[in-house]
Structure formats: C-alpha cells, structure tokens
Write a protein that holds these residues in place. Structure first.
Motif, PDB file in Angstrom:
ATOM      1  N   GLY A  96       0.828  -1.196   0.000  1.00 49.10           N
ATOM      2  CA  GLY A  96       0.000   0.000   0.000  1.00 49.10           C
ATOM      3  C   GLY A  96       0.866   1.251   0.000  1.00 49.10           C
ATOM      4  N   ALA A  97       0.236   2.404  -0.229  1.00 51.21           N
ATOM      5  CA  ALA A  97       0.979   3.661  -0.374  1.00 51.21           C
ATOM      6  C   ALA A  97       1.807   3.971   0.866  1.00 51.21           C
ATOM      7  CB  ALA A  97       0.006   4.801  -0.662  1.00 51.21           C
ATOM      8  N   GLU A  98       1.242   3.800   2.055  1.00 54.88           N
ATOM      9  CA  GLU A  98       1.961   4.128   3.285  1.00 54.88           C
ATOM     10  C   GLU A  98       3.157   3.215   3.485  1.00 54.88           C
ATOM     11  OE1 GLU A  98       1.080   4.393   8.101  1.00 54.88           O
ATOM     12  OE2 GLU A  98      -0.583   4.290   6.670  1.00 54.88           O
ATOM     13  N   ARG A  99       2.960   1.927   3.226  1.00 55.62           N
ATOM     14  CA  ARG A  99       4.047   0.954   3.412  1.00 55.62           C
ATOM     15  C   ARG A  99       5.136   1.144   2.358  1.00 55.62           C
ATOM     16  NH1 ARG A  99       7.349  -1.410   5.413  1.00 55.62           N
ATOM     17  NH2 ARG A  99       7.559  -3.597   6.010  1.00 55.62           N
ATOM     18  N   ARG A 100       4.747   1.520   1.153  1.00 57.11           N
ATOM     19  CA  ARG A 100       5.738   1.750   0.089  1.00 57.11           C
ATOM     20  C   ARG A 100       6.717   2.856   0.474  1.00 57.11           C
ATOM     21  NH1 ARG A 100       1.533   1.072  -3.777  1.00 57.11           N
ATOM     22  NH2 ARG A 100       1.295   3.328  -3.968  1.00 57.11           N
ATOM     23  N   ALA A 101       6.225   3.837   1.193  1.00 54.76           N
ATOM     24  CA  ALA A 101       7.066   4.977   1.547  1.00 54.76           C
ATOM     25  C   ALA A 101       8.168   4.607   2.531  1.00 54.76           C
ATOM     26  CB  ALA A 101       6.201   6.085   2.140  1.00 54.76           C
ATOM     27  N   THR A 102       7.975   3.528   3.284  1.00 54.38           N
ATOM     28  CA  THR A 102       8.947   3.180   4.331  1.00 54.38           C
ATOM     29  C   THR A 102       9.683   1.885   4.064  1.00 54.38           C
ATOM     30  OG1 THR A 102       7.295   1.960   5.633  1.00 54.38           O
ATOM     31  CG2 THR A 102       7.503   4.330   6.050  1.00 54.38           C
ATOM     32  N   TYR A 103       9.311   1.167   3.010  1.00 52.88           N
ATOM     33  CA  TYR A 103       9.848  -0.198   2.857  1.00 52.88           C
ATOM     34  C   TYR A 103      11.339  -0.217   2.516  1.00 52.88           C
ATOM     35  CZ  TYR A 103      10.835  -4.897   1.350  1.00 52.88           C
ATOM     36  OH  TYR A 103      11.405  -6.135   1.228  1.00 52.88           O
TER      37      TYR A 103
END
Length: 540
Positions: free
Chosen positions: A173-180
């Motif tokens: 998801g967008a939020e997880r993509r930002a921190t992965y």
C-alpha cells in the motif's frame, strides 16, 4: 552412491518431485542437494510442522534413490524475528510484554529452562523432530546472521537495494511503500527490530542510515554481523541465495511470498529452489483451521488416538489437495496404513505409501491382525475403555497374542480405547429393532450357533472371518433387506448392516460385522443380540 534403475518410473508424488530436483541438479552441475524447511519459533511445533518435515524427507529419500546423489536437510529457525505479540499458551506472559519487538533470542524464556524464549522453542523443535526420527541439521537465523554466514549475501543485497525494493513495492500500500526497505536494523539501544525507512545506503562502509521515529536520533548501522536482518520475503530469498537451497516446500498461503522471494533471489544472482505448494487443512465443516479457534487437531491429540504412522499416511496422501483434519479421519487413516503395510510386506513397492512412511524399508513386524475399526467395535460391545478388557477378547480369537509380543497392536488397543471413550461413547444412541429387524437378528443368532462347529474348524484369520461374514449376509437375505444383484442372485442392502450397528452398538456404521463376530466369539455375539432385543420397547 549410484542411482538404481528400478526407481526411474515410480508413480508416487515424492518421486515426481525428486525428478524435478534431479533436472535442476543436472543443469547446475551440483553434486549434493540442499533441502530446507522453515520454522517460526514464536510458537511451539505443531501438526503442520510434522507434515512439512515429513513430506520433505520423503522427497529427499526419493531423490537419493533416483539419482544416487547425497543430500542434506536444514531445519531453519527464524529466531531473529521480532516478537509481535505474547502467545496465549505460555506461562509468565507478563515477563514478555517489555520485550515485544525484540528478536526471539533476546527475549527471556517464560518457561525458565533456556537463556531465551527463542532457544526454548528451538529446543522444543529439535526434540519434536528427534522424536519422529527425522534426519536434519538445525540452523538458527540468529547464529547465521551473527556469525557472518550471511554477510556476503547481505552486502550483495545492499548493492542491489533499489532493485530488491522494486520487486516488493508494487505489492504494498501507499503508506508501506514509503517506508519499505529489505533491511530491518536492530536498534543499538533498545534491541528492537526496527521497521523504518532507510534514508541512505553506504556500500563502501556496508551500512544503512535511519532515524528512530520516537527520539529523532540518527543511526548508521552495518548490515552485516547480526546488526540487521532482512524483511521476511527478502530474508527467504537471501537464505536461498546464501546457502544454495535446492528444494523447499510451503503451504498454499505462501504462494505469493514464494513468487516474490524467487524474483528477489534472481536479482541477487541465484536460481530459486524447486518449490512445491501443499494445501492447508480444514476442519470437519470445511472451514480453515485456526489455532486460536481450536477447530483442528493437535499432534498430541492425534497420537493419543492413533499411531504416528497413521498421521504420516494422512500427510502423504494427496498433499496438493485440501483435506479435512478432524477426529473422524483417524480410524480410516489407521486402517489404511495397516492395509498399505500388508501390501508392502507382500511386495516391496516404492509406489506404496508405506514404503515412504517406513523410510524405504519393509518393517520387521507383521501388520496387526485386527483392524482399528474392529477394536472400536469391541470397545463398544464391552462398554469399556480398559485395554485389558479388549485384550481379553483378542486372546480368545488369537490365544498367542500378548501386549509384549505385539507392541504395535497394543498401542492400537490403547489408542482405540481412548478414541471410544472420548468420541464414541458420549455419542452412542441405541434404538429398538423393528419387528423385521428383530426377526432377522434372531435368525442371525440361530445361524451363528448352527455353524459354530464349522467356524471352529477353520483357521483363525481371513478364512474364518469370511465364513462369519457370509453368515451375516445369509441372515439378511430376507425382506425388507434383500436386494437383487446384477447377475440375478440375491444380495443384502445397506439397511441390514445399519440396523445391526444401530441396534447392537448404538452407531450407524462400522467395519465388516463378520470380523467383529470372529474376534468377539459366537456365544458373546448371540448374547449381544439377545440383550439388545430384550431391551425395553423391543419388539416381541
């Protein structure tokens, strides 16, 4: 070691899997195959653990027979994972709460037997695998990371950091993509496995830069030496690449993970292992089994009611198809194991499931002379869960049998007593016979008494049981039970056998009744019929 030509065309799924691995070995030129099974030690070993290691071991043995090549099996514990929640089935739960998020091997053992919770569960895993005689090498994620076994692979992943991220990002998801990031640094102060954005990578120093979101403190952490671990899918790929894993199976719930880890493995420069997907278990209603719901069977429960070979047979059959795992499957599994074992002793056939269950050898013990289903019948007739009373029946039919001389049968007797006590006795519902049923049952008693000398003259075993089964058929060849066969002769419908079980034993079905008569004896069977027909409300 050389390959044996007799194993080239065996039609059994472990040999089919072994053939896939043989093709891989031929393509790579490797002369030793590495098998792997994975284990998450946040919980105790369970029936799925047994199934995965057993199935992998069967493929491994088939591979050896097929190719003549040596192999190894690594049982890999992911004990560097951070503990996400406190398990329900442990003592001293409050002890673990302050350590949530830390690697399992850095958390105190609530059982008080080992330096850490991870080491406690690892010991349980090894004891579990040893109990069933599996051949394996144990591997600890903590040891492999800390010792430097994964250092070269970790530096390789650091060099390919963006390429690895690109494999995973579309699935998030967008939020997880930002921190992965494929790397999870271990916090140098708190010891927690951190899921934080990697702000920069330094390939020359072998480090990543990140910030503690709570304190704002910035850290530069080496990816080597156990200071970082890889995220789950990247970790799986890292392991395959670093160790050169050739074969690993996994459950249907990990299909997507296998695909992504395989892609990452190729990014790192290695070919992923041959994989096999097995189906998961459902309960009696077809619902997915959940440990929290308790709607399945534990391995301890199965072994209370059936021998381990019966559990192995259940695992062997059609691993790619969904199966229902509940108490009703145990009696059939036990008797199917006995049937396969009997055939194996007559012909040493590698396509026989018993060949795989018994490590490619014909066991030196004879199959039990009495089926599990018959033992359940005897427990019902004797109205007992006492193994000694069942043995009293068995000795009348087979005078030479003893628990000491027949340890496999003795184990089955104890299993059957426990099964009857817990599942059959509470559910029994006797009914009165109809006038037609009562007449047929009195006829059966008369036929058994009339033919008793004929039965006594036959050797104990299949011949005597067949004669007694014919007597049961003859008693049922009357209205309303008689039904015509295709050849014009008169047969017996299912209603006759259902009546015998419901009136005499309080259940709706069971094994061939003649086998029960043979073990029980004619006088006892006649007494059983007379007592059932004399119950209150029985027809005159």
């Amino acid at each position: 070691m050389t390959a044996d030509p007799q194993f080239q065309n065996i039609r059994a799924w472990p040999f089919e899997e072994a053939a896939k691995l043989a093709s891989r070995m031929e393509a790579t030129g490797k002369t030793e195959a590495l098998f792997e099974t994975g284990y998450g030690p946040s919980g105790l070993p369970h029936i799925g653990t047994f199934g995965e290691v057993a199935r992998t071991s069967w493929v491994r043995r088939a591979f050896t027979k097929l190719t003549g090549l040596p192999s190894r099996l690594i049982a890999f514990s992911d004990d560097m994972d951070g503990l996400r929640k406190v398990p329900d089935n442990i003592p001293n739960k409050e002890m673990l709460v302050p350590h949530l998020g830390k690697p399992l091997t850095r958390i105190p053992d609530p059982f008080g037997t080992h330096p850490s919770f991870g080491q406690h569960n690892n010991a349980r895993l090894r004891s579990f695998l040893d109990e069933f005689g599996f051949e394996y090498e144990f591997a600890s994620s903590t040891d492999y990371y800390a010792s430097g076994r994964f250092d070269a692979a970790l530096l390789r992943m650091l060099a390919l950091h963006d390429e690895v991220r690109e494999v995973i990002l579309p699935t998030l998801g967008a939020e997880r993509r930002a921190t992965y990031s494929p790397f999870l640094p271990i916090h140098p102060k708190t010891g927690i496995v951190m899921q934080v954005p990697v702000e920069a990578t330094n390939l020359e120093a072998g480090t990543i830069l990140w910030t503690d979101p709570e304190t704002g403190e910035r850290f530069e952490t080496p990816v080597t030496g156990g200071h970082c671990k890889a995220q789950w899918k990247a970790d799986w790929a890292l392991r395959w690449h670093a160790l050169g894993v050739d074969y690993e199976m996994s459950g249907k719930d990990l299909i997507d993970s296998v695909k992504l880890s395989s892609r990452i493995c190729r990014v790192l420069g290695s070919e992923p292992p041959v994989s096999f997907t097995y189906e998961l278990f459902n309960d009696a209603q077809g619902q997915k089994i959940s440990k929290s719901k308790g709607n399945g069977l534990t391995i301890e429960q199965w072994l209370e009611y059936g021998p381990p070979e019966s559990l192995a047979l259940f695992m062997f059959a059609s691993p790619g198809s969904a199966k229902r795992l509940h108490k009703e499957v145990i009696p059939r599994a036990v008797d199917e194991w006995i049937s396969h074992l009997t055939k194996l002793r007559a012909q040493n056939d590698p396509a026989n499931p018993a060949w795989h269950i018994h490590a490619g050898q014909v066991p030196n013990f004879a199959p039990p002379p009495v089926s599990y289903a018959t033992l359940l019948n005897l427990a019902g007739i004797a109205n007992t869960d006492d193994p000694e009373r069942l043995w009293a029946y068995l000795r009348k039919y087979h005078p030479g049998l003893t628990p000491e001389g027949e340890p496999v049968l003795d184990r089955m007797v104890r299993n059957a007593c426990a099964y009857w006590r817990d599942f059959i006795a509470p559910e029994r519902k006797f009914r009165a016979a109809t006038p037609e049923e009562a007449e047929a049952m009195r006829g059966l008693a008369a036929i058994l008494l009339e033919r008793a000398p004929e039965f006594a003259a036959l050797p104990a075993g299949a011949e005597r049981e067949a004669a007694m089964q014919n007597a049961v058929y003859d008693a049922g060849r009357r209205p309303p039970f008689a039904v015509p066969n295709k050849d014009g002769s008169m047969g017996v419908g299912r209603a006759w056998f259902q009546a015998l079980y419901e009136v005499l034993l309080g259940k709706s079905e069971g094994p061939r009744f003649g086998g029960t008569v043979a073990v029980m004896g004619v006088p006892e069977t006649v007494a059983l019929i007379e007592n059932a027909l004399s119950r209150e409300n029985a027809p005159a």
